[in-house]
Design a protein around this motif. Sequence first.
Motif, PDB file in Angstrom:
ATOM      1  N   ASP A  54       1.345   3.203   5.171  1.00  0.00           N
ATOM      2  CA  ASP A  54       2.277   4.198   4.651  1.00  0.00           C
ATOM      3  C   ASP A  54       1.818   5.592   5.072  1.00  0.00           C
ATOM      4  OD1 ASP A  54       3.907   2.346   3.417  1.00  0.00           O
ATOM      5  OD2 ASP A  54       3.133   2.723   1.402  1.00  0.00           O
ATOM      6  N   ARG A  55       2.762   6.421   5.436  1.00  0.00           N
ATOM      7  CA  ARG A  55       2.469   7.811   5.775  1.00  0.00           C
ATOM      8  C   ARG A  55       2.847   8.662   4.577  1.00  0.00           C
ATOM      9  NH1 ARG A  55       4.632   5.560  10.731  1.00  0.00           N
ATOM     10  NH2 ARG A  55       2.904   5.426  12.189  1.00  0.00           N
ATOM     11  N   ILE A  56       1.927   9.534   4.168  1.00  0.00           N
ATOM     12  CA  ILE A  56       2.113  10.249   2.916  1.00  0.00           C
ATOM     13  C   ILE A  56       1.889  11.749   3.060  1.00  0.00           C
ATOM     14  CG2 ILE A  56       1.476   8.257   1.493  1.00  0.00           C
ATOM     15  CD1 ILE A  56      -1.313   9.622   1.145  1.00  0.00           C
ATOM     16  N   ILE A  57       2.444  12.476   2.097  1.00  0.00           N
ATOM     17  CA  ILE A  57       2.139  13.893   1.889  1.00  0.00           C
ATOM     18  C   ILE A  57       1.359  13.954   0.586  1.00  0.00           C
ATOM     19  CG2 ILE A  57       3.094  16.165   1.324  1.00  0.00           C
ATOM     20  CD1 ILE A  57       3.845  15.599   4.098  1.00  0.00           C
ATOM     21  N   PHE A  58       0.257  14.704   0.582  1.00  0.00           N
ATOM     22  CA  PHE A  58      -0.538  14.875  -0.630  1.00  0.00           C
ATOM     23  C   PHE A  58      -1.069  16.301  -0.658  1.00  0.00           C
ATOM     24  CE2 PHE A  58      -3.336  13.412   2.700  1.00  0.00           C
ATOM     25  CZ  PHE A  58      -4.520  14.116   2.531  1.00  0.00           C
ATOM     26  N   SER A  59      -1.518  16.728  -1.820  1.00  0.00           N
ATOM     27  CA  SER A  59      -2.099  18.065  -1.953  1.00  0.00           C
ATOM     28  C   SER A  59      -3.601  17.956  -2.107  1.00  0.00           C
ATOM     29  CB  SER A  59      -1.530  18.776  -3.179  1.00  0.00           C
ATOM     30  OG  SER A  59      -0.210  19.153  -2.949  1.00  0.00           O
ATOM     31  N   PHE A  60      -4.287  18.878  -1.448  1.00  0.00           N
ATOM     32  CA  PHE A  60      -5.734  18.989  -1.603  1.00  0.00           C
ATOM     33  C   PHE A  60      -6.042  20.474  -1.692  1.00  0.00           C
ATOM     34  CE2 PHE A  60     -10.068  19.355   0.107  1.00  0.00           C
ATOM     35  CZ  PHE A  60     -10.725  18.494  -0.760  1.00  0.00           C
ATOM     36  N   ARG A  61      -6.603  20.897  -2.815  1.00  0.00           N
ATOM     37  CA  ARG A  61      -6.892  22.316  -3.064  1.00  0.00           C
ATOM     38  C   ARG A  61      -5.661  23.182  -2.833  1.00  0.00           C
ATOM     39  NH1 ARG A  61     -12.968  23.202  -0.614  1.00  0.00           N
ATOM     40  NH2 ARG A  61     -13.947  21.596  -1.870  1.00  0.00           N
ATOM     41  N   ASP A  62      -4.541  22.733  -3.352  1.00  0.00           N
ATOM     42  CA  ASP A  62      -3.254  23.438  -3.272  1.00  0.00           C
ATOM     43  C   ASP A  62      -2.721  23.597  -1.852  1.00  0.00           C
ATOM     44  OD1 ASP A  62      -3.054  23.700  -6.045  1.00  0.00           O
ATOM     45  OD2 ASP A  62      -4.246  25.542  -6.025  1.00  0.00           O
ATOM     46  N   ASP A 104      -1.959  11.631  -6.660  1.00  0.00           N
ATOM     47  CA  ASP A 104      -1.849  12.849  -5.862  1.00  0.00           C
ATOM     48  C   ASP A 104      -0.889  12.711  -4.688  1.00  0.00           C
ATOM     49  OD1 ASP A 104      -3.655  14.189  -7.496  1.00  0.00           O
ATOM     50  OD2 ASP A 104      -5.380  13.476  -6.346  1.00  0.00           O
ATOM     51  N   ILE A 105      -0.342  11.522  -4.490  1.00  0.00           N
ATOM     52  CA  ILE A 105       0.642  11.313  -3.426  1.00  0.00           C
ATOM     53  C   ILE A 105       1.950  11.942  -3.885  1.00  0.00           C
ATOM     54  CG2 ILE A 105       1.994   9.629  -2.122  1.00  0.00           C
ATOM     55  CD1 ILE A 105      -0.416   7.713  -2.382  1.00  0.00           C
ATOM     56  N   GLU A 106       2.452  12.878  -3.089  1.00  0.00           N
ATOM     57  CA  GLU A 106       3.682  13.584  -3.453  1.00  0.00           C
ATOM     58  C   GLU A 106       4.929  12.942  -2.863  1.00  0.00           C
ATOM     59  OE1 GLU A 106       3.209  17.714  -2.599  1.00  0.00           O
ATOM     60  OE2 GLU A 106       1.500  17.888  -3.945  1.00  0.00           O
ATOM     61  N   GLU A 107       4.810  12.434  -1.648  1.00  0.00           N
ATOM     62  CA  GLU A 107       5.972  11.778  -1.049  1.00  0.00           C
ATOM     63  C   GLU A 107       5.545  10.935   0.146  1.00  0.00           C
ATOM     64  OE1 GLU A 107       8.656  14.376   1.506  1.00  0.00           O
ATOM     65  OE2 GLU A 107       7.624  15.884   0.287  1.00  0.00           O
TER      66      GLU A 107
END
Length: 114
Positions: A54-62, A104-107
């Motif tokens: 799966d390919r994901i968008i996540f946030s790390f330190r904003d 933390d996975i956003e999409e």
Amino acid sequence: MGKIITEEIQSLVEVELRKGASKSRIATLLGVPYDEAIIIIDEIKASFRPDVGDRIIFSFRDEKMAGTIIKLLNNSAVVEIYWEKSSDKMKDIMESKTIVNFKDIEEFISVEAK
């Protein structure tokens, strides 16, 4: 909310999230108002387990980061960072792989092959 999340709804939302569908598209497919769809999506995402590849968008330190899941752990995944869709600020402080908590996975996204 009043609407029970059936296996069919769960499956539909998971598939659409993996495809990277927008929340409004999921609301339309479910036939519910947008606000109700957000509640359903958030509830399903809380119990959602992604797959390897799966390919994901996540946030790390904003900062927004993107990557591909290469290994699943209990509540997190090893992700190989896709630098072309990630924050340049993070290149100096991150390795090419990192651990991302499922929460933390956003999409989910699709990444075009080079």
